[in-house]
Design an enzyme around this catalytic site. Structure first.
Site, PDB file in Angstrom:
ATOM      1  N   ALA A  69      -8.254   0.319   0.598  1.00 45.14           N
ATOM      2  CA  ALA A  69      -7.516   0.938  -0.617  1.00 45.14           C
ATOM      3  C   ALA A  69      -7.430   0.353  -1.269  1.00 45.14           C
ATOM      4  CB  ALA A  69      -6.248   2.042  -0.464  1.00 45.14           C
TER       5      ALA A  69
ATOM      6  N   LYS B  31      -6.542   1.230  -7.391  1.00 43.00           N
ATOM      7  CA  LYS B  31      -5.393   1.877  -7.163  1.00 43.00           C
ATOM      8  C   LYS B  31      -4.780   3.253  -7.848  1.00 43.00           C
ATOM      9  CE  LYS B  31      -2.585  -2.993  -6.582  1.00 43.00           C
ATOM     10  NZ  LYS B  31      -2.457  -1.900  -4.757  1.00 43.00           N
TER      11      LYS B  31
ATOM     12  N   THR C  40      -2.954   2.290  -2.807  1.00 41.09           N
ATOM     13  CA  THR C  40      -1.442   2.411  -3.006  1.00 41.09           C
ATOM     14  C   THR C  40      -1.072   3.743  -4.057  1.00 41.09           C
ATOM     15  OG1 THR C  40      -1.135   1.593  -0.208  1.00 41.09           O
ATOM     16  CG2 THR C  40       0.845   2.961  -1.602  1.00 41.09           C
TER      17      THR C  40
ATOM     18  N   ASN D 271      -2.113 -11.408  -1.698  1.00 44.20           N
ATOM     19  CA  ASN D 271      -1.474 -10.514  -2.368  1.00 44.20           C
ATOM     20  C   ASN D 271      -0.394 -10.219  -2.168  1.00 44.20           C
ATOM     21  OD1 ASN D 271      -0.868  -7.395  -2.534  1.00 44.20           O
ATOM     22  ND2 ASN D 271      -2.461  -7.984  -0.703  1.00 44.20           N
ATOM     23  N   ARG D 272       0.327 -10.597  -3.392  1.00 39.49           N
ATOM     24  CA  ARG D 272       1.844  -9.777  -3.461  1.00 39.49           C
ATOM     25  C   ARG D 272       2.106  -8.274  -4.444  1.00 39.49           C
ATOM     26  NH1 ARG D 272       3.228 -15.426  -4.379  1.00 39.49           N
ATOM     27  NH2 ARG D 272       3.996 -16.359  -6.456  1.00 39.49           N
TER      28      ARG D 272
ATOM     29  N   GLY E 112       3.128  -5.036  -4.990  1.00 37.09           N
ATOM     30  CA  GLY E 112       4.329  -4.688  -4.925  1.00 37.09           C
ATOM     31  C   GLY E 112       4.109  -3.399  -4.239  1.00 37.09           C
ATOM     32  N   PHE E 113       2.567  -2.181  -5.109  1.00 39.82           N
ATOM     33  CA  PHE E 113       2.738  -1.519  -5.175  1.00 39.82           C
ATOM     34  C   PHE E 113       2.729  -1.128  -6.722  1.00 39.82           C
ATOM     35  CE2 PHE E 113       3.840   0.898  -0.444  1.00 39.82           C
ATOM     36  CZ  PHE E 113       2.810   0.420   0.126  1.00 39.82           C
TER      37      PHE E 113
ATOM     38  N   SER F 189       1.982  -1.952   4.585  1.00 36.03           N
ATOM     39  CA  SER F 189       2.242  -3.145   2.735  1.00 36.03           C
ATOM     40  C   SER F 189       3.632  -4.377   3.647  1.00 36.03           C
ATOM     41  CB  SER F 189       2.200  -3.142   1.656  1.00 36.03           C
ATOM     42  OG  SER F 189       2.308  -3.796   0.924  1.00 36.03           O
TER      43      SER F 189
ATOM     44  N   ASN G 136       4.643  -6.216   1.619  1.00 37.10           N
ATOM     45  CA  ASN G 136       5.697  -6.673   0.212  1.00 37.10           C
ATOM     46  C   ASN G 136       6.159  -5.328  -1.261  1.00 37.10           C
ATOM     47  OD1 ASN G 136       3.490  -8.352  -0.826  1.00 37.10           O
ATOM     48  ND2 ASN G 136       2.054  -7.270  -0.591  1.00 37.10           N
ATOM     49  N   THR G 137       6.847  -4.893  -0.298  1.00 40.98           N
ATOM     50  CA  THR G 137       7.903  -3.914  -0.694  1.00 40.98           C
ATOM     51  C   THR G 137       8.625  -3.393   0.482  1.00 40.98           C
ATOM     52  OG1 THR G 137       6.186  -2.111  -1.400  1.00 40.98           O
ATOM     53  CG2 THR G 137       8.567  -1.239  -0.461  1.00 40.98           C
TER      54      THR G 137
ATOM     55  N   LYS H  39      -1.446   4.065   8.277  1.00 42.31           N
ATOM     56  CA  LYS H  39      -2.040   2.243   8.328  1.00 42.31           C
ATOM     57  C   LYS H  39      -1.293   1.189   8.464  1.00 42.31           C
ATOM     58  CE  LYS H  39      -4.720  -1.281   5.272  1.00 42.31           C
ATOM     59  NZ  LYS H  39      -5.782  -0.918   3.955  1.00 42.31           N
TER      60      LYS H  39
ATOM     61  N   THR I 223      -6.525  -2.909  10.053  1.00 41.52           N
ATOM     62  CA  THR I 223      -5.223  -3.294   9.390  1.00 41.52           C
ATOM     63  C   THR I 223      -5.732  -3.742   8.835  1.00 41.52           C
ATOM     64  OG1 THR I 223      -5.179  -5.385  10.039  1.00 41.52           O
ATOM     65  CG2 THR I 223      -4.342  -4.454  12.265  1.00 41.52           C
ATOM     66  N   ASN I 224      -3.868  -3.476   8.071  1.00 39.27           N
ATOM     67  CA  ASN I 224      -3.381  -3.547   6.664  1.00 39.27           C
ATOM     68  C   ASN I 224      -3.479  -5.580   6.715  1.00 39.27           C
ATOM     69  OD1 ASN I 224      -2.193  -4.113   3.989  1.00 39.27           O
ATOM     70  ND2 ASN I 224      -1.442  -2.182   4.239  1.00 39.27           N
TER      71      ASN I 224
END
Length: 346
Positions: free
Chosen positions: A62, A66, A86, A111-112, A114-115, A178, A180-181, A220, A248-249
């Protein structure tokens, strides 16, 4: 050779701009019948995991697609399965740009994002236009929570997404890892995880009855877990009879990129620098699960031997994202060929 030339062009551009152009290029070449210019024929290696039959064990992780806008173009590159998302219930912009950074010296990416996504309804429109799932291709849909949803209400977002994507997904991945959230990884902790998994599993059964089909659920997890946390997550997955775990992530660690340009950017680190850490977590998870549910190994796969190490560490399937950026579509065929040999010997 062709991709190495293309990569020089893309790496001269901002990473997020290059991503958009590259994905459009994959769509164009696939639709025009020229996917073979980028991708080599893929060795068949059918495997059955989560009750699903995969033509080969090589998946796209993923994050690359997106919103499910490029499913058919990516499918023509030979992936055994594709995971999109995601996705969140409502559209959201994600974090401010720039938010995607290459570290070529280490074959890493930070990366950041943030969905950032167009929302679950738009994703479903794209999925229903795609030919890949209609022809039996296995499509995973990765779900998350909106940034503005309080963490104590997170389960509501996951349930909204599960309800909506269930009938269109080959399997559904629950992303609680993640970095980033804000506070998202709190959901990996004991009571919060127990509650979330219980609600999702109950809803899965309701949806299976309603739709007349069972769609597997995968969780995940992050690579930044200690042994106690890994054991607790394994216990929760078994207790709630989840169907798979993705390990993993991205990582918050900066091991392997210290002092390199972009190495100190905030966000999750992926690519070659996360390989050892993610594989170590996967191996401990496999020991804790004792074969009770399958593992999808992801994190730092840059070649066939990396993927083979994930399989030897207990994975049944593999995925990659950053390796695809650095190596291009030829990585799909290389990994599939290596895993066909490894699995034939098992």
């Amino acid at each position: 050779m062709l991709y190495s030339l293309i990569r020089k062009f893309f790496f001269a551009l901002d990473a997020e701009t290059a991503h958009g152009i590259g994905m459009s290029g994959i769509d164009f070449l696939g639709a025009a019948g020229f996917a073979g210019l980028l991708a080599k024929p893929v060795t068949p290696c059918p495997v059955e995991v989560m009750g699903l039959r995969f033509p080969n064990p090589v998946g796209l992780a993923a994050g690359l697609d997106k919103n499910g806008e490029h499913i058919d173009g990516l499918a023509r590159l030979g992936f055994g399965f594709i995971e999109i998302g995601t996705i969140t219930p409502r559209p959201q912009d994600g974090n401010p740009k720039p938010r995607l950074f290459r570290i070529p010296e280490a074959q890493g990416i930070i990366n950041r994002m943030g969905f950032n996504n167009a929302g679950v309804d738009r994703l479903l429109e794209n999925v229903r236009r795609a030919e890949f799932p209609k022809k039996g291709g296995i499509l995973g849909i990765n779900i998350g929570k909106n940034a503005t949803t309080p963490i104590d209400k997170a389960a509501e977002d996951y349930l909204i997404c599960l309800d909506k994507v269930y009938n269109d997904a080959g399997y559904v991945t629950v992303n609680i890892s993640s970095p980033n959230t804000k506070n998202l990884r709190e959901l990996q902790k004991d009571e919060a995880l127990d509650d979330l998994l219980a609600q999702l599993k109950a809803r899965q059964q309701q949806l299976a009855d309603r739709h007349g089909k069972y769609v597997p659920l995968a969780l995940k997890i992050a690579p930044d877990l200690d042994d106690t946390q890994i054991a607790a997550i394994a216990d929760a997955l078994r207790r709630h009879r989840f169907d798979a775990v993705i390990a993993t992530n991205t990582t918050l660690s900066r091991a392997g990129v210290e002092g390199l340009p972009n190495g100190d950017e905030a966000g999750g680190l992926s690519g070659a620098p996360v390989f050892r850490q993610s594989t170590a977590v996967q191996k401990k998870l496999a020991a804790a699960l004792a074969g009770e549910l399958p593992i999808i190994g992801v994190g730092g796969i840059m070649g066939g031997e990396d993927a083979a190490e994930k399989i030897r560490a207990g994975a049944s399937l593999v995925q990659f994202y950053s390796g695809f950026i650095y190596r291009g579509p030829e990585l799909v065929a290389e990994v599939a060929a290596t895993l066909a040999q490894v699995m034939a010997r098992q």
